[in-house]
Write a protein that holds these residues in place. Structure first.
Motif, PDB file in Angstrom:
ATOM      1  N   MET A 117       0.810  -1.243  -0.164  1.00 25.90           N
ATOM      2  CA  MET A 117      -0.138  -0.405  -0.161  1.00 25.90           C
ATOM      3  C   MET A 117       0.957   1.217  -0.218  1.00 25.90           C
ATOM      4  O   MET A 117       0.891   2.426  -0.990  1.00 25.90           O
ATOM      5  CB  MET A 117      -1.047   0.100   0.716  1.00 25.90           C
ATOM      6  CG  MET A 117      -1.999  -1.075   1.171  1.00 25.90           C
ATOM      7  SD  MET A 117      -2.750  -1.229   2.820  1.00 25.90           S
ATOM      8  CE  MET A 117      -3.821   0.111   3.107  1.00 25.90           C
ATOM      9  N   GLU A 118       1.975   1.362   0.932  1.00 25.97           N
ATOM     10  CA  GLU A 118       2.847   2.284   0.825  1.00 25.97           C
ATOM     11  C   GLU A 118       3.542   2.615   0.010  1.00 25.97           C
ATOM     12  O   GLU A 118       3.514   4.014  -1.139  1.00 25.97           O
ATOM     13  CB  GLU A 118       4.415   2.260   1.664  1.00 25.97           C
ATOM     14  CG  GLU A 118       3.826   2.286   3.171  1.00 25.97           C
ATOM     15  CD  GLU A 118       4.720   2.116   3.982  1.00 25.97           C
ATOM     16  OE1 GLU A 118       5.159   2.401   3.645  1.00 25.97           O
ATOM     17  OE2 GLU A 118       5.095   1.100   4.937  1.00 25.97           O
ATOM     18  N   ASP A 123       1.076   6.760  -6.404  1.00 31.70           N
ATOM     19  CA  ASP A 123       0.534   7.097  -7.654  1.00 31.70           C
ATOM     20  C   ASP A 123      -1.026   6.950  -7.503  1.00 31.70           C
ATOM     21  O   ASP A 123      -1.520   7.152  -8.864  1.00 31.70           O
ATOM     22  CB  ASP A 123       1.750   5.521  -8.761  1.00 31.70           C
ATOM     23  CG  ASP A 123       3.003   6.352  -8.893  1.00 31.70           C
ATOM     24  OD1 ASP A 123       2.789   7.679  -9.079  1.00 31.70           O
ATOM     25  OD2 ASP A 123       3.661   5.534  -8.684  1.00 31.70           O
ATOM     26  N   ALA A 124      -0.998   5.832  -6.803  1.00 33.73           N
ATOM     27  CA  ALA A 124      -2.705   5.365  -7.180  1.00 33.73           C
ATOM     28  C   ALA A 124      -3.823   5.231  -5.789  1.00 33.73           C
ATOM     29  O   ALA A 124      -3.885   4.109  -4.986  1.00 33.73           O
ATOM     30  CB  ALA A 124      -2.508   4.011  -7.890  1.00 33.73           C
ATOM     31  N   PRO A 125      -3.949   6.565  -5.608  1.00 31.34           N
ATOM     32  CA  PRO A 125      -4.155   6.758  -3.708  1.00 31.34           C
ATOM     33  C   PRO A 125      -5.586   6.285  -4.397  1.00 31.34           C
ATOM     34  O   PRO A 125      -6.397   5.585  -3.511  1.00 31.34           O
ATOM     35  CB  PRO A 125      -4.513   8.467  -3.821  1.00 31.34           C
ATOM     36  CG  PRO A 125      -4.097   9.157  -4.886  1.00 31.34           C
ATOM     37  CD  PRO A 125      -3.022   7.467  -5.461  1.00 31.34           C
ATOM     38  N   GLU A 126      -6.143   6.600  -5.015  1.00 28.92           N
ATOM     39  CA  GLU A 126      -7.944   6.197  -5.627  1.00 28.92           C
ATOM     40  C   GLU A 126      -8.077   4.593  -5.106  1.00 28.92           C
ATOM     41  O   GLU A 126      -9.081   4.184  -4.747  1.00 28.92           O
ATOM     42  CB  GLU A 126      -8.440   6.546  -6.798  1.00 28.92           C
ATOM     43  CG  GLU A 126      -9.169   8.788  -7.141  1.00 28.92           C
ATOM     44  CD  GLU A 126      -7.023   9.395  -7.058  1.00 28.92           C
ATOM     45  OE1 GLU A 126      -5.787   8.099  -7.383  1.00 28.92           O
ATOM     46  OE2 GLU A 126      -7.111   9.942  -6.978  1.00 28.92           O
ATOM     47  N   GLN A 127      -7.143   3.922  -5.756  1.00 29.64           N
ATOM     48  CA  GLN A 127      -7.538   2.489  -5.620  1.00 29.64           C
ATOM     49  C   GLN A 127      -6.887   1.965  -4.868  1.00 29.64           C
ATOM     50  O   GLN A 127      -7.766   1.211  -4.310  1.00 29.64           O
ATOM     51  CB  GLN A 127      -7.018   2.294  -6.778  1.00 29.64           C
ATOM     52  CG  GLN A 127      -6.304   0.592  -7.257  1.00 29.64           C
ATOM     53  CD  GLN A 127      -7.901   0.629  -7.824  1.00 29.64           C
ATOM     54  OE1 GLN A 127      -8.258   0.569  -8.570  1.00 29.64           O
ATOM     55  NE2 GLN A 127      -8.289  -0.391  -7.057  1.00 29.64           N
ATOM     56  N   VAL A 128      -5.760   2.581  -4.273  1.00 24.86           N
ATOM     57  CA  VAL A 128      -5.709   2.006  -2.943  1.00 24.86           C
ATOM     58  C   VAL A 128      -6.266   1.880  -1.830  1.00 24.86           C
ATOM     59  O   VAL A 128      -7.446   1.460  -0.917  1.00 24.86           O
ATOM     60  CB  VAL A 128      -4.026   2.855  -1.933  1.00 24.86           C
ATOM     61  CG1 VAL A 128      -3.601   2.039  -0.644  1.00 24.86           C
ATOM     62  CG2 VAL A 128      -3.153   2.549  -2.997  1.00 24.86           C
ATOM     63  N   VAL A 162      -1.718  12.310   0.703  1.00 26.08           N
ATOM     64  CA  VAL A 162      -1.186  11.103   0.243  1.00 26.08           C
ATOM     65  C   VAL A 162       0.116  10.965   1.560  1.00 26.08           C
ATOM     66  O   VAL A 162      -0.281   9.968   2.493  1.00 26.08           O
ATOM     67  CB  VAL A 162      -0.001  11.099  -0.700  1.00 26.08           C
ATOM     68  CG1 VAL A 162       0.847  10.056  -0.687  1.00 26.08           C
ATOM     69  CG2 VAL A 162      -0.790  10.948  -1.478  1.00 26.08           C
ATOM     70  N   SER A 163       0.592  12.091   2.391  1.00 23.98           N
ATOM     71  CA  SER A 163       2.094  11.774   3.363  1.00 23.98           C
ATOM     72  C   SER A 163       1.127  11.971   4.369  1.00 23.98           C
ATOM     73  O   SER A 163       1.993  10.829   5.176  1.00 23.98           O
ATOM     74  CB  SER A 163       2.218  13.614   2.969  1.00 23.98           C
ATOM     75  OG  SER A 163       1.429  14.672   3.407  1.00 23.98           O
ATOM     76  N   GLY A 164      -0.075  12.171   4.684  1.00 30.28           N
ATOM     77  CA  GLY A 164      -0.611  12.018   6.219  1.00 30.28           C
ATOM     78  C   GLY A 164      -1.476  10.775   6.457  1.00 30.28           C
ATOM     79  O   GLY A 164      -0.854   9.904   6.951  1.00 30.28           O
ATOM     80  N   LEU A 165      -2.134   9.949   4.739  1.00 31.65           N
ATOM     81  CA  LEU A 165      -1.871   7.981   4.278  1.00 31.65           C
ATOM     82  C   LEU A 165      -0.947   7.438   4.983  1.00 31.65           C
ATOM     83  O   LEU A 165      -0.757   6.669   5.998  1.00 31.65           O
ATOM     84  CB  LEU A 165      -2.320   7.986   3.284  1.00 31.65           C
ATOM     85  CG  LEU A 165      -3.688   8.561   2.727  1.00 31.65           C
ATOM     86  CD1 LEU A 165      -4.441   8.388   0.932  1.00 31.65           C
ATOM     87  CD2 LEU A 165      -4.677   8.301   4.233  1.00 31.65           C
ATOM     88  N   LEU A 166       0.573   7.982   4.327  1.00 34.60           N
ATOM     89  CA  LEU A 166       1.919   7.485   4.455  1.00 34.60           C
ATOM     90  C   LEU A 166       1.988   7.197   6.118  1.00 34.60           C
ATOM     91  O   LEU A 166       2.272   6.232   6.893  1.00 34.60           O
ATOM     92  CB  LEU A 166       2.958   7.769   3.685  1.00 34.60           C
ATOM     93  CG  LEU A 166       3.059   7.356   2.182  1.00 34.60           C
ATOM     94  CD1 LEU A 166       3.786   8.474   1.598  1.00 34.60           C
ATOM     95  CD2 LEU A 166       3.317   6.085   2.238  1.00 34.60           C
ATOM     96  N   ALA A 167       1.878   8.242   7.320  1.00 37.71           N
ATOM     97  CA  ALA A 167       2.110   8.688   8.213  1.00 37.71           C
ATOM     98  C   ALA A 167       1.216   6.966   8.913  1.00 37.71           C
ATOM     99  O   ALA A 167       1.740   6.330  10.242  1.00 37.71           O
ATOM    100  CB  ALA A 167       1.934   9.806   9.170  1.00 37.71           C
ATOM    101  N   GLY A 168       0.396   7.432   8.502  1.00 41.32           N
ATOM    102  CA  GLY A 168      -0.986   6.597   9.130  1.00 41.32           C
ATOM    103  C   GLY A 168      -0.538   5.120   8.770  1.00 41.32           C
ATOM    104  O   GLY A 168      -0.773   4.154   9.908  1.00 41.32           O
ATOM    105  N   LEU A 169       0.462   4.319   8.005  1.00 42.88           N
ATOM    106  CA  LEU A 169       0.416   3.297   7.887  1.00 42.88           C
ATOM    107  C   LEU A 169       1.904   2.976   8.840  1.00 42.88           C
ATOM    108  O   LEU A 169       2.083   1.727   8.746  1.00 42.88           O
ATOM    109  CB  LEU A 169       0.970   2.850   6.156  1.00 42.88           C
ATOM    110  CG  LEU A 169      -0.257   3.289   5.057  1.00 42.88           C
ATOM    111  CD1 LEU A 169       0.019   3.053   3.487  1.00 42.88           C
ATOM    112  CD2 LEU A 169      -1.061   2.225   5.529  1.00 42.88           C
TER     113      LEU A 169
END
Length: 245
Positions: A117-118, A123-128, A162-169
């Motif tokens: 997912m990371e 490149d594909a946040p909507e699909q993730v 996206v940076s917030g999503l990555l930090a969450g992962l």
């Protein structure tokens, strides 16, 4: 309820704070004295470390009930250990003892899935997010059209940063609740058909926190408060009233 009641609302990974608004609206109608604070959990994480910050002005402003869902519930439990003097109690919905699979939590996520997912997110946040969303609803909820409503309400708008999503992962990869008691009341709510955080993780938490109360809703997935807002309102209010006398 007493006049000083203050509630802090933390949503889960990839979800906006507004996911709580239907519940807050019900509270405002039943008791307008309650103070509410919505928090975007992604802004609480410190970059790649995935560590939640605990120094916030609103935490210093009184003593709070904290209502957290999924990743937000995990943070709420960690705060209850770090800043217990500022927290009256925790309501944790869809929370597990450890997100990544381990000998203690054999039903957790394979860490390789989070790493994929990371890699895909930039490149594909909507699909993730679409792949993640498919796991949030039970078969019963899916038949009732809840995934469509979720997409229309929160995914057909601007996507989370996206940076917030990555930090969450990163946070989810390191999260592991220690096997030791808390000094504040804890109320756990879980959907029996939760595929994001299986209910077995909530049951382990309940065993680790013998004073905690666990409620399991049959037929519910990862979003029981959103798919059953009226039921959730009464579940939450009853326990707040009971705890505050």
């Amino acid at each position: 309820m007493i006049e000083e009641t203050s509630v802090l609302w933390l949503a889960g990974w990839s979800a906006p704070p507004s996911v709580w608004q239907p519940v807050i609206d019900r509270f405002s109608r039943s008791d307008p004295r309650i103070r509410h604070q919505l928090v975007d959990v992604h802004t609480l994480l410190e970059g790649e470390s995935g560590m939640p910050q605990q120094d916030h002005d609103w935490l210093d402003d009184g003593v709070w009930w904290v209502v957290g869902w999924s990743m937000g519930g995990m943070m709420a439990l960690e705060w209850a250990r770090m800043v217990a003097d500022r927290i009256r109690g925790v309501f944790a919905i869809g929370v597990t003892d450890q997100f990544v699979r381990s000998p203690r939590s054999p039903d957790g996520w394979d860490e390789r899935v989070l790493r994929r997912m990371e890699r895909r997110l930039p490149d594909a946040p909507e699909q993730v997010l679409a792949d993640f969303d498919r796991r949030m609803f039970s078969l019963e909820e899916e038949k009732a059209g809840w995934p469509i409503r979720w997409r229309q309400s929160y995914r057909n708008q601007q996507q989370p940063d996206v940076s917030g999503l990555l930090a969450g992962l990163h946070y989810l990869q390191r999260y592991s609740f220690p096997d030791s008691p808390l000094s504040v009341p804890v109320f756990l709510l879980h959907g029996e058909d939760d595929a994001i955080c299986p209910v077995s993780g909530a049951r382990r938490l309940a065993r680790m926190l013998p004073e905690a109360e666990l409620t399991v809703w049959k037929g519910a997935g990862h979003l029981p408060f959103w798919t059953q807002p009226e039921r959730f309102h009464f579940w939450l209010k009853e326990r707040m009233d009971r705890a505050t006398g």
